[in-house]
Design an enzyme around this catalytic site. Structure first.
Site, mmCIF file in Angstrom:
data_model
loop_
_atom_site.group_PDB
_atom_site.id
_atom_site.type_symbol
_atom_site.label_atom_id
_atom_site.label_comp_id
_atom_site.label_asym_id
_atom_site.label_seq_id
_atom_site.Cartn_x
_atom_site.Cartn_y
_atom_site.Cartn_z
ATOM 1 N N PHE A 128 0.859 -1.185 0.000
ATOM 2 C CA PHE A 128 0.000 0.000 0.000
ATOM 3 C C PHE A 128 0.897 1.237 0.000
ATOM 4 O O PHE A 128 1.759 1.381 0.864
ATOM 5 C CB PHE A 128 -0.941 0.044 1.208
ATOM 6 C CG PHE A 128 -1.902 1.201 1.125
ATOM 7 C CD1 PHE A 128 -3.043 1.127 0.337
ATOM 8 C CD2 PHE A 128 -1.644 2.388 1.797
ATOM 9 C CE1 PHE A 128 -3.915 2.213 0.218
ATOM 10 C CE2 PHE A 128 -2.501 3.473 1.688
ATOM 11 C CZ PHE A 128 -3.638 3.383 0.894
ATOM 12 N N ASP A 213 9.311 2.565 1.538
ATOM 13 C CA ASP A 213 8.150 3.304 2.032
ATOM 14 C C ASP A 213 8.075 3.069 3.534
ATOM 15 O O ASP A 213 7.612 2.027 4.000
ATOM 16 C CB ASP A 213 6.882 2.804 1.315
ATOM 17 C CG ASP A 213 5.629 3.517 1.800
ATOM 18 O OD1 ASP A 213 5.675 4.127 2.895
ATOM 19 O OD2 ASP A 213 4.595 3.445 1.110
ATOM 20 N N LYS A 242 2.813 10.123 8.271
ATOM 21 C CA LYS A 242 2.132 9.648 9.480
ATOM 22 C C LYS A 242 2.704 10.221 10.788
ATOM 23 O O LYS A 242 2.371 11.342 11.148
ATOM 24 C CB LYS A 242 2.132 8.119 9.493
ATOM 25 C CG LYS A 242 1.139 7.537 8.456
ATOM 26 C CD LYS A 242 0.871 6.087 8.720
ATOM 27 C CE LYS A 242 -0.045 5.447 7.710
ATOM 28 N NZ LYS A 242 -1.454 5.656 7.977
HETATM 29 N N1 PLP Z 1 2.440 4.241 2.508
HETATM 30 C C1 PLP Z 1 2.110 3.422 3.512
HETATM 31 C C2 PLP Z 1 3.016 2.275 3.857
HETATM 32 C C3 PLP Z 1 0.937 3.625 4.234
HETATM 33 O O1 PLP Z 1 0.607 2.790 5.220
HETATM 34 C C4 PLP Z 1 0.103 4.713 3.871
HETATM 35 C C5 PLP Z 1 -1.170 4.939 4.582
HETATM 36 O O2 PLP Z 1 -1.714 4.095 5.233
HETATM 37 C C6 PLP Z 1 0.495 5.537 2.818
HETATM 38 C C7 PLP Z 1 1.663 5.274 2.154
HETATM 39 C C8 PLP Z 1 -0.362 6.701 2.395
HETATM 40 O O3 PLP Z 1 -0.232 7.723 3.310
HETATM 41 P P1 PLP Z 1 -1.284 8.949 3.300
HETATM 42 O O4 PLP Z 1 -2.599 8.396 3.702
HETATM 43 O O5 PLP Z 1 -0.705 9.911 4.300
HETATM 44 O O6 PLP Z 1 -1.289 9.496 1.924
#
Ligand code: PLP
Length: 387
Positions: A128, A213, A242
């Site tokens: 994700f 990520d 986050k």
């Molecule tokens: N990358 C990861 C691993 C995530 O868990 C998330 C959100 O849950 C995101 C990217 C996306 O982040 P945002 O919701 O701040 O755009």
């Protein structure tokens, strides 16, 4: 219910008014133990005095100027992040998806610099990376993508935690690998301890950028400031969001070496990215994580909670496994268990279920031993009654 908010979320029937550490209070005065931290955001809990003070002081001075000008707090935060991560520089934005967009753009431009015709990024099944078009295209979940075709091109997908699949890639357009050190939304999937090291090796051999990520794993969550530090490697690029601002929106894309030289003036930008208010919050977060020794605490507490859950739930035939890396904890069941979220809410406990069959716990790093025990007892009661 308000009909004027676009119905993009299946919301639970509760509305919080106030937060105090690990507790949230709803507008009827009920208290809930927050074991999800706003999805890995409030690692310092709610209304942490250091963050509150930093935000209020900064709000009284200066909130925003734009990136047309130097922003001293942005420079200070970049220094602090670089020194904590051994990277070279940072691009600031406002969310995880945006941080990943920056990484994706960086990888494409890196590829064009090498005269690669169609720069392609290797991404994982079950991953994700966000909800913007490029990041949902990188995401390995069909449900996230459905209805938004045509997807953004330039991604090649392989199974997660499968070195054989990466080694077998035979595509001269590949320029980078984008991967989560632990898959969060994918079900708290923790790869083999050598996975990131192997990825580093193959990226070195083939001249690919290793891009991590760390939007969910970063800022102490997994028991080190950044999850890659447990693997003893350095990525070329990694992303944060986050917990970086403990709830104040801020994202970051960090780069090292050649990768740090790709995004030059005019090639990327964000109106709000790295404004003084967000940077003041993030600096307070970094300082507090250190001063309160919360990164080590995440490691110790995560192991203790997971061990208790293993002991208590081990005998239950529906519990396949309890996984954890620091305070990123997943309880894998043998059946869908989404209803548990509502049942826990009724008992004053906030949990989450991801990938349909995994109960996910992401409690604040400030959790005391006593409240951690309370969390485990409460959860076991709820899970036992349900199964
Ligand atoms: N990358 C990861 C691993 C995530 O868990 C998330 C959100 O849950 C995101 C990217 C996306 O982040 P945002 O919701 O701040 O755009």
């Amino acid at each position: 219910m308000n009909n004027h908010v676009m119905p993009t979320y299946a919301r639970l029937p509760v509305c919080f008014e106030r937060g105090e550490g690990v507790w949230l209070l709803d507008n009827d005065g009920n208290r809930y133990l927050d074991a999800i931290s706003g999805i890995a955001v409030c690692n310092l809990g709610h209304a942490h005095p250091a963050v509150t003070a930093a935000i209020t002081q900064q709000a009284g001075k200066l909130v925003h100027t734009s990136n047309l000008y130097r922003i001293e707090l942005q420079e200070t935060l970049a220094d602090a992040l670089v020194s904590a991560s051994s990277m070279d520089n940072v691009f600031f934005c406002n969310s995880g998806a945006e941080a990943n967009e920056a990484a994706i753009k960086l990888a494409r431009k890196y590829g064009h610099g090498l005269d690669v015709e169609k720069p392609t990024i290797v991404v994982m099944e079950g991953s994700f990376h966000g909800r913007t078009l490029a990041t949902l295209s990188a995401t390995g979940n069909r449900k996230t993508q459905e209805g938004f075709e045509p997807l953004v091109d330039g991604f090649e997908r392989v199974p997660y935690d499968d070195m054989g699949a990466i080694s077998a890639i035979d595509n001269s357009n590949v320029v980078a690998v984008l991967v989560e050190p632990v898959q969060g939304e994918g079900g708290v999937r923790i790869p083999h301890p050598n996975y990131l090291r192997h990825l580093r090796e193959i990226c070195n051999q083939r001249g690919w950028l290793l891009m991590l990520d760390e939007v969910q794993t970063g800022m102490g969550r997994t028991g080190s400031m950044f999850a890659f530090q447990q693997a003893g490697i350095l990525p070329d690029v990694f992303t944060l969001a986050k917990a970086l601002g403990n709830g104040v929106p801020i994202g970051a894309c960090l780069a090292r070496g050649t990768a740090a030289e790709i995004l030059t003036a005019g090639k990327h930008g964000s109106t709000f990215g790295g404004n003084p208010l967000a940077c003041a919050a993030a600096l307070a977060v970094l300082k507090t994580l250190r001063e309160e020794n919360l990164v080590d605490r995440a490691h110790i507490l995560g192991s203790a909670i997971a061990e208790s859950l293993r002991t208590e739930l081990g005998g239950n035939l529906h519990v396949i496994e309890v996984r954890n890396q620091g305070l990123m904890i997943g309880i894998q069941l043998d059946k869908p268990c989404g209803e548990l979220v509502g049942l826990a809410l009724e008992k004053g406990l906030l949990i989450n279920v991801t990938a349909e069959t995994t109960i996910r716990l992401l409690p604040p790093l400030i959790l005391s031993d006593e409240i951690a025990r309370h969390l485990v007892e409460q959860l076991i009661g709820i899970v036992d009654a349900y199964l």
